[in-house]
Design a protein around this motif. Structure first.
Motif, PDB file in Angstrom:
ATOM      1  N   VAL A  28       0.845  -1.203   0.000  1.00 52.97           N
ATOM      2  CA  VAL A  28       0.000   0.000   0.000  1.00 52.97           C
ATOM      3  C   VAL A  28       0.875   1.245   0.000  1.00 52.97           C
ATOM      4  O   VAL A  28       0.598   2.211  -0.718  1.00 52.97           O
ATOM      5  N   CYS A  29       1.949   1.220   0.755  1.00 54.71           N
ATOM      6  CA  CYS A  29       2.877   2.356   0.772  1.00 54.71           C
ATOM      7  C   CYS A  29       3.458   2.582  -0.623  1.00 54.71           C
ATOM      8  O   CYS A  29       3.506   3.719  -1.112  1.00 54.71           O
ATOM      9  N   ARG A  30       3.887   1.495  -1.288  1.00 54.76           N
ATOM     10  CA  ARG A  30       4.420   1.626  -2.651  1.00 54.76           C
ATOM     11  C   ARG A  30       3.366   2.183  -3.598  1.00 54.76           C
ATOM     12  O   ARG A  30       3.656   3.024  -4.443  1.00 54.76           O
ATOM     13  N   ARG A  31       2.132   1.712  -3.457  1.00 55.39           N
ATOM     14  CA  ARG A  31       1.052   2.201  -4.327  1.00 55.39           C
ATOM     15  C   ARG A  31       0.804   3.686  -4.103  1.00 55.39           C
ATOM     16  O   ARG A  31       0.584   4.443  -5.054  1.00 55.39           O
ATOM     17  N   LEU A  32       0.836   4.113  -2.852  1.00 53.51           N
ATOM     18  CA  LEU A  32       0.643   5.532  -2.561  1.00 53.51           C
ATOM     19  C   LEU A  32       1.786   6.366  -3.138  1.00 53.51           C
ATOM     20  O   LEU A  32       1.557   7.457  -3.663  1.00 53.51           O
ATOM     21  N   HIS A  33       2.999   5.856  -3.050  1.00 53.85           N
ATOM     22  CA  HIS A  33       4.134   6.544  -3.680  1.00 53.85           C
ATOM     23  C   HIS A  33       3.898   6.668  -5.183  1.00 53.85           C
ATOM     24  O   HIS A  33       4.138   7.731  -5.770  1.00 53.85           O
ATOM     25  N   PHE A  34       3.457   5.591  -5.796  1.00 49.67           N
ATOM     26  CA  PHE A  34       3.223   5.577  -7.246  1.00 49.67           C
ATOM     27  C   PHE A  34       2.146   6.595  -7.624  1.00 49.67           C
ATOM     28  O   PHE A  34       2.322   7.374  -8.560  1.00 49.67           O
ATOM     29  N   GLY A  91      15.353   7.967  -5.243  1.00 49.47           N
ATOM     30  CA  GLY A  91      14.759   6.651  -5.019  1.00 49.47           C
ATOM     31  C   GLY A  91      13.298   6.599  -5.423  1.00 49.47           C
ATOM     32  O   GLY A  91      12.834   5.596  -5.987  1.00 49.47           O
ATOM     33  N   ASP A  92      12.556   7.680  -5.146  1.00 47.37           N
ATOM     34  CA  ASP A  92      11.146   7.738  -5.545  1.00 47.37           C
ATOM     35  C   ASP A  92      11.005   7.505  -7.043  1.00 47.37           C
ATOM     36  O   ASP A  92      10.152   6.737  -7.488  1.00 47.37           O
ATOM     37  N   TRP A  93      11.842   8.181  -7.816  1.00 46.82           N
ATOM     38  CA  TRP A  93      11.703   8.097  -9.272  1.00 46.82           C
ATOM     39  C   TRP A  93      12.259   6.803  -9.836  1.00 46.82           C
ATOM     40  O   TRP A  93      11.723   6.264 -10.812  1.00 46.82           O
ATOM     41  N   VAL A  94      13.304   6.261  -9.224  1.00 41.40           N
ATOM     42  CA  VAL A  94      13.806   4.957  -9.675  1.00 41.40           C
ATOM     43  C   VAL A  94      12.776   3.879  -9.333  1.00 41.40           C
ATOM     44  O   VAL A  94      12.497   2.999 -10.161  1.00 41.40           O
ATOM     45  N   MET A  95      12.179   3.946  -8.142  1.00 33.55           N
ATOM     46  CA  MET A  95      11.149   2.977  -7.786  1.00 33.55           C
ATOM     47  C   MET A  95       9.940   3.122  -8.718  1.00 33.55           C
ATOM     48  O   MET A  95       9.358   2.120  -9.150  1.00 33.55           O
ATOM     49  N   PHE A  96       9.551   4.349  -9.053  1.00 27.16           N
ATOM     50  CA  PHE A  96       8.453   4.588  -9.994  1.00 27.16           C
ATOM     51  C   PHE A  96       8.755   3.902 -11.331  1.00 27.16           C
ATOM     52  O   PHE A  96       7.923   3.183 -11.884  1.00 27.16           O
ATOM     53  N   LYS A  97       9.982   4.117 -11.826  1.00 25.49           N
ATOM     54  CA  LYS A  97      10.400   3.476 -13.083  1.00 25.49           C
ATOM     55  C   LYS A  97      10.385   1.960 -12.952  1.00 25.49           C
ATOM     56  O   LYS A  97       9.882   1.247 -13.817  1.00 25.49           O
ATOM     57  N   ASP A  98      10.906   1.442 -11.837  1.00 26.43           N
ATOM     58  CA  ASP A  98      10.955  -0.011 -11.632  1.00 26.43           C
ATOM     59  C   ASP A  98       9.555  -0.613 -11.546  1.00 26.43           C
ATOM     60  O   ASP A  98       9.329  -1.733 -12.008  1.00 26.43           O
ATOM     61  N   ILE A  99       8.599   0.123 -10.989  1.00 24.38           N
ATOM     62  CA  ILE A  99       7.209  -0.334 -10.969  1.00 24.38           C
ATOM     63  C   ILE A  99       6.655  -0.338 -12.397  1.00 24.38           C
ATOM     64  O   ILE A  99       5.998  -1.289 -12.822  1.00 24.38           O
ATOM     65  N   ILE A 101       8.161  -0.711 -15.218  1.00 21.68           N
ATOM     66  CA  ILE A 101       8.712  -1.761 -16.068  1.00 21.68           C
ATOM     67  C   ILE A 101       8.496  -3.164 -15.495  1.00 21.68           C
ATOM     68  O   ILE A 101       8.938  -4.152 -16.091  1.00 21.68           O
ATOM     69  N   GLY A 102       7.819  -3.254 -14.355  1.00 21.06           N
ATOM     70  CA  GLY A 102       7.494  -4.545 -13.769  1.00 21.06           C
ATOM     71  C   GLY A 102       8.590  -5.161 -12.914  1.00 21.06           C
ATOM     72  O   GLY A 102       8.482  -6.312 -12.495  1.00 21.06           O
ATOM     73  N   LYS A 103       9.642  -4.419 -12.636  1.00 23.61           N
ATOM     74  CA  LYS A 103      10.733  -4.923 -11.802  1.00 23.61           C
ATOM     75  C   LYS A 103      10.318  -5.001 -10.336  1.00 23.61           C
ATOM     76  O   LYS A 103      10.802  -5.850  -9.590  1.00 23.61           O
ATOM     77  N   ILE A 104       9.428  -4.096  -9.920  1.00 16.80           N
ATOM     78  CA  ILE A 104       8.894  -4.077  -8.562  1.00 16.80           C
ATOM     79  C   ILE A 104       7.377  -4.226  -8.666  1.00 16.80           C
ATOM     80  O   ILE A 104       6.741  -3.571  -9.493  1.00 16.80           O
ATOM     81  N   LYS A 105       6.829  -5.075  -7.818  1.00 14.57           N
ATOM     82  CA  LYS A 105       5.383  -5.320  -7.833  1.00 14.57           C
ATOM     83  C   LYS A 105       4.640  -4.136  -7.216  1.00 14.57           C
ATOM     84  O   LYS A 105       5.012  -3.622  -6.177  1.00 14.57           O
ATOM     85  N   LEU A 106       3.595  -3.724  -7.919  1.00 11.07           N
ATOM     86  CA  LEU A 106       2.748  -2.647  -7.397  1.00 11.07           C
ATOM     87  C   LEU A 106       1.720  -3.278  -6.502  1.00 11.07           C
ATOM     88  O   LEU A 106       1.300  -2.914  -5.542  1.00 11.07           O
TER      89      LEU A 106
END
Length: 106
Positions: A28-34, A91-99, A101-106
């Motif tokens: 949920v935290c990752r989704r809110l960041h996204f 980190g916010d923007w790298v994680m956004f990019k990784d989400i 491209i599917g590297k990190i699960k949303l």
């Protein structure tokens, strides 16, 4: 309480990013960041499209607001922004990019 070592000192973003991801284990935290990052993009686009600079403070509120709610209520840790402001923003923007491209699960 933070998941990572609170006294860690990072000398590069490459060292920091695994710590950053550890601070974002909660989905949920990752989704809110996204969502907040999408809002930042939208606000900046509106500022450019309309020529109205008042969208820019909205971008800051949107980005940090969603992220901090995620940390306070779901991750239950202190945002890395307070300790590592530049690395955290990166980190916010790298994680956004990784989400994206599917590297990190949303």
């Amino acid at each position: 309480m933070a998941h990572g070592a609170p006294t860690a000192r990072f000398t590069s973003f490459t060292q920091f990013y695994p710590f950053y991801l550890g601070e974002h284990r909660n989905a949920v935290c990752r989704r809110l960041h996204f969502i907040g990052s999408l809002g930042v993009i939208g606000c900046v686009a509106m500022a450019v499209a309309t020529g109205n600079g008042w969208w820019l403070p909205g971008a800051v509120v949107c980005g940090y607001g969603f992220a901090w709610v995620g940390h306070l209520f779901f991750e239950k840790n202190r945002p890395a922004t307070f300790r590592y402001p530049l690395y955290s923003l990166m980190g916010d923007w790298v994680m956004f990019k990784d989400i994206c491209i599917g590297k990190i699960k949303l």
